[in-house]
Design a protein around this motif. Structure first.
Motif, PDB file in Angstrom:
ATOM      1  N   LEU A  96       0.826  -1.210   0.000  1.00 31.58           N
ATOM      2  CA  LEU A  96       0.000   0.000   0.000  1.00 31.58           C
ATOM      3  C   LEU A  96       0.856   1.254   0.000  1.00 31.58           C
ATOM      4  O   LEU A  96       0.586   2.208  -0.736  1.00 31.58           O
ATOM      5  CB  LEU A  96      -0.918   0.008   1.228  1.00 31.58           C
ATOM      6  CG  LEU A  96      -1.794   1.255   1.358  1.00 31.58           C
ATOM      7  CD1 LEU A  96      -2.789   1.340   0.216  1.00 31.58           C
ATOM      8  CD2 LEU A  96      -2.512   1.292   2.686  1.00 31.58           C
ATOM      9  N   PHE A  97       1.918   1.252   0.803  1.00 34.78           N
ATOM     10  CA  PHE A  97       2.764   2.436   0.892  1.00 34.78           C
ATOM     11  C   PHE A  97       3.359   2.785  -0.477  1.00 34.78           C
ATOM     12  O   PHE A  97       3.429   3.955  -0.855  1.00 34.78           O
ATOM     13  CB  PHE A  97       3.882   2.211   1.913  1.00 34.78           C
ATOM     14  CG  PHE A  97       3.395   2.316   3.343  1.00 34.78           C
ATOM     15  CD1 PHE A  97       2.342   3.145   3.678  1.00 34.78           C
ATOM     16  CD2 PHE A  97       3.990   1.568   4.345  1.00 34.78           C
ATOM     17  CE1 PHE A  97       1.893   3.239   4.988  1.00 34.78           C
ATOM     18  CE2 PHE A  97       3.542   1.671   5.661  1.00 34.78           C
ATOM     19  CZ  PHE A  97       2.505   2.499   5.978  1.00 34.78           C
ATOM     20  N   LEU A  98       3.790   1.750  -1.200  1.00 33.59           N
ATOM     21  CA  LEU A  98       4.354   2.005  -2.519  1.00 33.59           C
ATOM     22  C   LEU A  98       3.311   2.610  -3.451  1.00 33.59           C
ATOM     23  O   LEU A  98       3.591   3.523  -4.236  1.00 33.59           O
ATOM     24  CB  LEU A  98       4.891   0.696  -3.118  1.00 33.59           C
ATOM     25  CG  LEU A  98       6.031   0.036  -2.325  1.00 33.59           C
ATOM     26  CD1 LEU A  98       6.385  -1.312  -2.935  1.00 33.59           C
ATOM     27  CD2 LEU A  98       7.244   0.946  -2.294  1.00 33.59           C
ATOM     28  N   LEU A 125       0.718   4.362  -2.587  1.00 32.41           N
ATOM     29  CA  LEU A 125       0.421   5.743  -2.177  1.00 32.41           C
ATOM     30  C   LEU A 125       1.428   6.718  -2.778  1.00 32.41           C
ATOM     31  O   LEU A 125       1.074   7.844  -3.137  1.00 32.41           O
ATOM     32  CB  LEU A 125       0.414   5.853  -0.653  1.00 32.41           C
ATOM     33  CG  LEU A 125      -0.760   5.154   0.035  1.00 32.41           C
ATOM     34  CD1 LEU A 125      -0.666   5.305   1.540  1.00 32.41           C
ATOM     35  CD2 LEU A 125      -2.079   5.691  -0.472  1.00 32.41           C
ATOM     36  N   ASP A 126       2.683   6.291  -2.877  1.00 28.74           N
ATOM     37  CA  ASP A 126       3.675   7.147  -3.514  1.00 28.74           C
ATOM     38  C   ASP A 126       3.261   7.468  -4.941  1.00 28.74           C
ATOM     39  O   ASP A 126       3.309   8.614  -5.371  1.00 28.74           O
ATOM     40  CB  ASP A 126       5.047   6.462  -3.520  1.00 28.74           C
ATOM     41  CG  ASP A 126       5.733   6.583  -2.172  1.00 28.74           C
ATOM     42  OD1 ASP A 126       5.401   7.512  -1.431  1.00 28.74           O
ATOM     43  OD2 ASP A 126       6.596   5.753  -1.875  1.00 28.74           O
ATOM     44  N   ASN A 127       2.837   6.440  -5.661  1.00 27.52           N
ATOM     45  CA  ASN A 127       2.446   6.655  -7.050  1.00 27.52           C
ATOM     46  C   ASN A 127       1.210   7.533  -7.167  1.00 27.52           C
ATOM     47  O   ASN A 127       1.004   8.203  -8.179  1.00 27.52           O
ATOM     48  CB  ASN A 127       2.189   5.307  -7.729  1.00 27.52           C
ATOM     49  CG  ASN A 127       3.483   4.562  -7.998  1.00 27.52           C
ATOM     50  OD1 ASN A 127       4.547   5.175  -8.072  1.00 27.52           O
ATOM     51  ND2 ASN A 127       3.398   3.250  -8.129  1.00 27.52           N
ATOM     52  N   ALA A 184       0.669   9.968  -5.173  1.00 29.05           N
ATOM     53  CA  ALA A 184       1.044  11.279  -4.619  1.00 29.05           C
ATOM     54  C   ALA A 184       0.109  11.695  -3.507  1.00 29.05           C
ATOM     55  O   ALA A 184      -0.451  12.796  -3.497  1.00 29.05           O
ATOM     56  CB  ALA A 184       1.076  12.343  -5.715  1.00 29.05           C
ATOM     57  N   ILE A 185      -0.084  10.794  -2.555  1.00 23.50           N
ATOM     58  CA  ILE A 185      -0.942  11.098  -1.419  1.00 23.50           C
ATOM     59  C   ILE A 185      -0.308  10.450  -0.192  1.00 23.50           C
ATOM     60  O   ILE A 185       0.332   9.409  -0.294  1.00 23.50           O
ATOM     61  CB  ILE A 185      -2.370  10.565  -1.676  1.00 23.50           C
ATOM     62  CG1 ILE A 185      -3.349  11.163  -0.675  1.00 23.50           C
ATOM     63  CG2 ILE A 185      -2.430   9.063  -1.624  1.00 23.50           C
ATOM     64  CD1 ILE A 185      -4.783  10.830  -1.019  1.00 23.50           C
ATOM     65  N   SER A 186      -0.456  11.091   0.951  1.00 23.22           N
ATOM     66  CA  SER A 186       0.136  10.540   2.164  1.00 23.22           C
ATOM     67  C   SER A 186      -0.789   9.516   2.792  1.00 23.22           C
ATOM     68  O   SER A 186      -1.999   9.514   2.556  1.00 23.22           O
ATOM     69  CB  SER A 186       0.400  11.652   3.168  1.00 23.22           C
ATOM     70  OG  SER A 186      -0.805  12.086   3.745  1.00 23.22           O
ATOM     71  N   ALA A 187      -0.210   8.621   3.591  1.00 25.81           N
ATOM     72  CA  ALA A 187      -1.003   7.599   4.264  1.00 25.81           C
ATOM     73  C   ALA A 187      -2.040   8.241   5.179  1.00 25.81           C
ATOM     74  O   ALA A 187      -3.184   7.779   5.258  1.00 25.81           O
ATOM     75  CB  ALA A 187      -0.090   6.664   5.060  1.00 25.81           C
TER      76      ALA A 187
END
Lengths: 295, 295
Positions: free
Chosen positions: A47-49, A51-53, A55-58
């Motif tokens: 999920l973290f990866l 979210l990077d794509n 462009a939004i923070s967790a």
DNA sequence: ATGTAGACTTCGGTCGACC
DNA sequence: AGGTCGACCGAAGTCTACA
């Protein structure tokens, strides 16, 4: 509660990104589809990866997923902090009462925090109770502090000074500084922990003055000015200027001190009701005390 | 990269919490143990629940897990933003060049953002390119904006005004306001998006003045003052005061305007090098223009 | 209160194909 | 570009028991 995948789907569509762009080599195309339908959960590290794509923070993902509301923990903390800012201590007591048998583990944490707030308000009558002792000890023993601890430690300063003496403040200060340093990056101070450090120095200054340890108080100026104002936001810069102003009243240039303080209070006076009423009270008190000290 | 479970283990120990307290009814005891060893990943929704019990945000967890560093996306954005703040446009161009063939999807996003920054700097010579068009269109079409969009939209204002005319700014403003409202809770403004709104109004004011639409500019004051300063931090409050000051120079009380501006610039002058040099430039420019307008 | 280990089930996740 | 279906595998996650 909406599934994480559904939320991500909405965000991805709004951002006009394709599944390929967002999921890339992280998960397979078919899984991405089922995930966005809400049929599956997903591994946290994946999920973290993703979210990077996107462009939004967790944190923002969670906020949106919960219908634009902070996490339960945040809600509890904000409720307590708001009551504290309004000096509404009965409300804090009541909150602790109401959540003393909560099924949620984090409510115990917030209760501890809330108890410390009460403790800071009037430690003579309340004292260190069974509720507050764990977190009180923890803050003194733990080497590693997270943002929560960094926010709380400065209200612990007067308590430590009373129960363990002024000398106990030195190691506390060192740990505070060391832990704030962890959160500094070459791009600045992403979590704004330096603001907490400024406030910590302010509380320290007040405490030393209250205990008439003027030598220790005098040495604080260099620490406060050492903080690079470019890494602070204006909340921090104004606090920095305010505490230096107070310092100047005692040990430095009286006129300069009042100039610095005037600039800060002038801003406060533009807002009704006051943003922070305590500034005026502190300034008044310290002006009198500084006059006495200078004689 | 350290496994998520290991990071959580460290934090849990430091916070002095038991596995039972943290994992409660979320996962089984035996899995909790294996997870903290790093032997297993964990479902994202379960992780969020655990983070609540740990009293730590998802963003901070990631930051700690990556050895106290922002996520790759954050790093890229901060690099570009820093260059922009320093008016170092060649560095931005270079960044876009170097990452044009990056394997990471988010680098394309950041490239788009960076291109818009360049566009905002000099849209006459650069124009809307194939790189910037997608995100330019996206920002105009999307109903839902995330924090990233809210941060970026204000640099788009002058571009929109030039390419589509001043009337296009009304719907843009409405969407900006509506989207900022999404991020308001009864506990305040957790992501500080209102600061972006203040800056947006500031850019709007500047644009209207540049295009000599004084009627539209005159109507902005009520919008800026309508923002409850108690929901802003001092960054936002100072910006609010600054733009009202500029407004007063044109349409209101000249003396009051200069008072407001003096208070803000007095703070700036305390810092070397300047926190934000553009404030002085804007004030100088607007003071002259306002004199002309008043005649 | 936590680590370990084995047996077991569930579901996260892939692949290929078809639409 | 993306939704879907079926077959399949491995990893996530539980339970019990022992240390």
């Amino acid at each position: 509660m909406e599934k994480i995948g559904c939320t991500i789907h909405r965000i991805r569509i709004e951002k006009g990104l394709t599944q390929k762009e967002v999921y890339g080599k992280i998960v397979s195309r078919s899984f991405a589809s089922r995930f966005e339908k809400g049929a599956n959960d997903i591994g946290a590290s994946k999920l973290f990866l993703i979210l990077d794509n996107l462009a939004i923070s967790a944190d923002e993902l969670r906020y949106i997923q919960q219908n634009y509301q902070p996490s339960p923990l945040e809600q509890a903390l904000l409720t307590v902090m708001k009551a504290y800012a309004a000096q509404n201590f009965p409300a804090i007591s009541q909150w602790i009462q109401e959540h003393s048998h909560s099924p949620h583990a984090y409510d115990k944490l917030v209760s501890s925090y809330a108890s410390i707030l009460l403790l800071a308000y009037d430690h003579s009558s309340i004292g260190i109770t069974t509720t507050t002792r764990p977190i009180y000890l923890h803050l003194q023993q733990a080497k590693m502090w997270t943002i929560q601890e960094l926010k709380l430690v400065n209200i612990l300063v007067p308590i430590v000074a009373t129960t363990k003496g002024l000398s106990a403040l030195h190691p506390l200060t060192e740990r505070m500084v060391a832990n704030c340093l962890h959160y500094q990056t070459k791009w600045g101070d992403p979590f704004n922990v330096l603001n907490n450090l400024v406030e910590f120095y302010g509380t320290l200054l007040q405490t030393y003055l209250n205990f008439h340890d003027y030598q220790a108080a005098r040495q604080l100026k260099s620490k406060i000015t050492a903080l690079n104002s470019h890494n602070l936001n204006w909340d921090g810069r104004l606090a920095q200027q305010f505490w230096i102003g107070i310092w100047e009243l005692y040990f430095g240039d009286w006129t300069l001190g009042n100039e610095l303080l005037d600039e800060v209070t002038a801003l406060e006076k533009r807002h009704k009701p006051r943003i922070d009423n305590t500034l005026f009270a502190i300034r008044k008190l310290r002006t009198q005390a500084a006059k006495t000290y200078r004689q």
